[in-house]
Write an enzyme that holds these catalytic residues in place. Sequence first.
Site, PDB file in Angstrom:
ATOM      1  N   SER A  19     -34.983 -17.580  -3.982  1.00  0.00           N
ATOM      2  CA  SER A  19     -36.066 -18.544  -4.042  1.00  0.00           C
ATOM      3  C   SER A  19     -37.138 -18.022  -4.999  1.00  0.00           C
ATOM      4  O   SER A  19     -36.853 -17.789  -6.174  1.00  0.00           O
ATOM      5  CB  SER A  19     -36.613 -18.814  -2.641  1.00  0.00           C
ATOM      6  OG  SER A  19     -37.428 -19.946  -2.633  1.00  0.00           O
ATOM      7  N   HIS A  58     -31.303 -24.823   1.257  1.00  0.00           N
ATOM      8  CA  HIS A  58     -31.969 -23.714   0.573  1.00  0.00           C
ATOM      9  C   HIS A  58     -31.644 -22.376   1.223  1.00  0.00           C
ATOM     10  O   HIS A  58     -31.685 -21.339   0.566  1.00  0.00           O
ATOM     11  CB  HIS A  58     -33.486 -23.949   0.583  1.00  0.00           C
ATOM     12  CG  HIS A  58     -34.248 -22.989  -0.265  1.00  0.00           C
ATOM     13  ND1 HIS A  58     -33.992 -22.818  -1.616  1.00  0.00           N
ATOM     14  CD2 HIS A  58     -35.255 -22.131   0.036  1.00  0.00           C
ATOM     15  CE1 HIS A  58     -34.826 -21.910  -2.105  1.00  0.00           C
ATOM     16  NE2 HIS A  58     -35.581 -21.485  -1.125  1.00  0.00           N
TER      17      HIS A  58
END
Length: 704
Positions: free
Chosen positions: A562, A677
């Site tokens: 991320s 994610h």
Amino acid sequence: MKKRILSLVSAALLTGAGAPPAPNPTDDPYIWLEDWTGPRAMQWVEAENEATVAAFQNDPRYAGYYRDALAIASAKDRIAMPMLIHGRIYNFWRDADHPQGIWRYTSEADYATDAPTWTTVLDLDALSKAEGRKWVWKGASILDPDEKLALVNLSDGGEDAVSLREFDLETGAFVKGGFDIPTSKQNEGWLDADTILLARDWGEGTMTKSGYPFVVKTLKRGEPLAAAQEIYRGEASDQVGTFPQILSDGSGNRAAFLYRGVTFFGNETYLVTAQGLKKLPLPAKSNLQGMVDGQVLIQTSEAWESGGVTVPTGSLAAVPLQALQSGETLKPHILFAPNARQSIDGVAATKGHVILAINDNVRGRVMVLTPKSNAAADGWASKPVSLPDNATISIASATEKSDKAYLAVAGFLAPTTLWAMDAADPTPRQVKAMPARFDATGLAVEQFEATSTDGTKIPYFIVHRKDMKKDGSTPTIMTAYGGFEIPMTPSYAAITGKLWLERGNSFVLANIRGGGEFGPAWHEAGLKTKRQIIYDDFAAVAQDIFARKLSSPEKFGIYGGSNGGLLMGVEFNQHPDLWNGVVIQVPLLDMIRYEQIAAGASWVDEYGSVSVPAEKAFLETISPYANIRKGVDYPAPYIWTTTKDDRVGPQHARKFAARLKEYGIPYFFYEDTAGGHSGDADIEQGARLQAMQMVYFSQRLEGK
């Protein structure tokens, strides 16, 4: 409360509506890879996956790595982490028999035994099979005070977007005719037994440019969405959105609030009343953390002056709910103010106390705070809790219905233990211990400091063999995060231990700026155009390791996800000579167009915007996608992402890999088609991703 984007918020699908101007697409030959699930893009993904799967899964080490990773992830002797609900212990559990998971409960007494008897209330594997979907657990909102009804959040394949379904905890079934809210990026709160506060996509003009809802309505049981009544509307230009939060305490006080995320770190807070909404005079950088005996807990990320009191940055304070309701001048009472090497890591309200977890020089500490007979006038008492040192301590579960709580303790070499505690008499006792998952015999943990380019001391931990030769020959992997005021602290990484440390290799955790290890100032040192210092910190740690001859560039690999994936991309470009392996996970990489992709527009507070000339100029200097250079001797990176990531989006990773291919630079790319994610669709996916990553590091740092 407002939920951090990189953890729990419902993020946007691919959209560019209303985002700042970006470079002309004709300047970007890989703009077509931003077509999230378009056929051309997915054909490209399929071809790339085939090559990478062959490179890693055909390696003779892969089968053993996958087997070990799956065994650890699915082990039935893991600690079943508790949720205190309605006098029971609930738990969400995954194992080989339940790869997507079951929600279950047992009694508090039975939970304390070595082999509790569990009752399953919701089986996601069975539900998925019956409905032809891959439902992923995203939590539940419980109706207080009876705690018999829940709104279960279910994601299709791991996206942040969820469906909401009302569930009866007594019968273990979905409520017939109950709330059943279709998929959206949404957040909810129970206003009463028949009414919910709901922020979601209500149709055109109700989502911010980053894909968050900014319109909140009340919805009654049995009503269609079209009948919901609007109570608040933010602005489409808000960087985040508007979200409800309900606070209650053990004394019967209850209140509803709304957060309007004007920016990622700056919000307006409103009290919901029968007469309408009341804007509260709270700092923009603050969050409500609970309520005890009518005292509302407020954590600040900026200094706050009110009623003659100055609350320092990074503190925990309390104000009476009555004062918020009446509109009188607030006189906050400071419960905890950190020093320069401390930060708040967790806050939980019990029936009569506050449990506060802090980081003290990246080591966990816990204290119990208790309001005196007249908290507003007499203040609060503080008592430290005795727990193991040199570990991370987190609040596993607490409830305002009692003073019972559970704390989790873990270190690099210490398997997670669970401690039960009565906040009224805070003498914890260990009730669960996870068995060791790897052989830590002969391993040691040391903490050192590196000196960054501005002279700041940057702490880091290294886990290594005690008899390691200090000649730079030890294969070592290092990770960090460096953003959003999120700390990285010691934890028991069982799979890393089994697949990496057991073989005599080393692991490093770098506590670089941008994170929250030392509070808001540590974070703000690297905001926007100051961000280069974060990347300097990371490189300085590596250089310090090499100077101590604990490893060497040829034997050194780095990884992060991320925002940490952005970190990896920058380090790949700026210091290709320092690493021989770089794993870039679910990353941001195109920092010129990041505001146009998925939820990117919500992170302008952290990164800056191309609409601001000075910030655009800086982003151009660090954007990994824009700074790949022909003819540079880069280590072949491994870039992985997921198609279902509707937060950062797989577009960044795809375009970065395509540019490497154009320049003839070796790389590996893999895009898993599920998992969101977090790559959390099921335990097999997590094991697969871990095993492939470890094969890559083994090939790069240990040799074929």
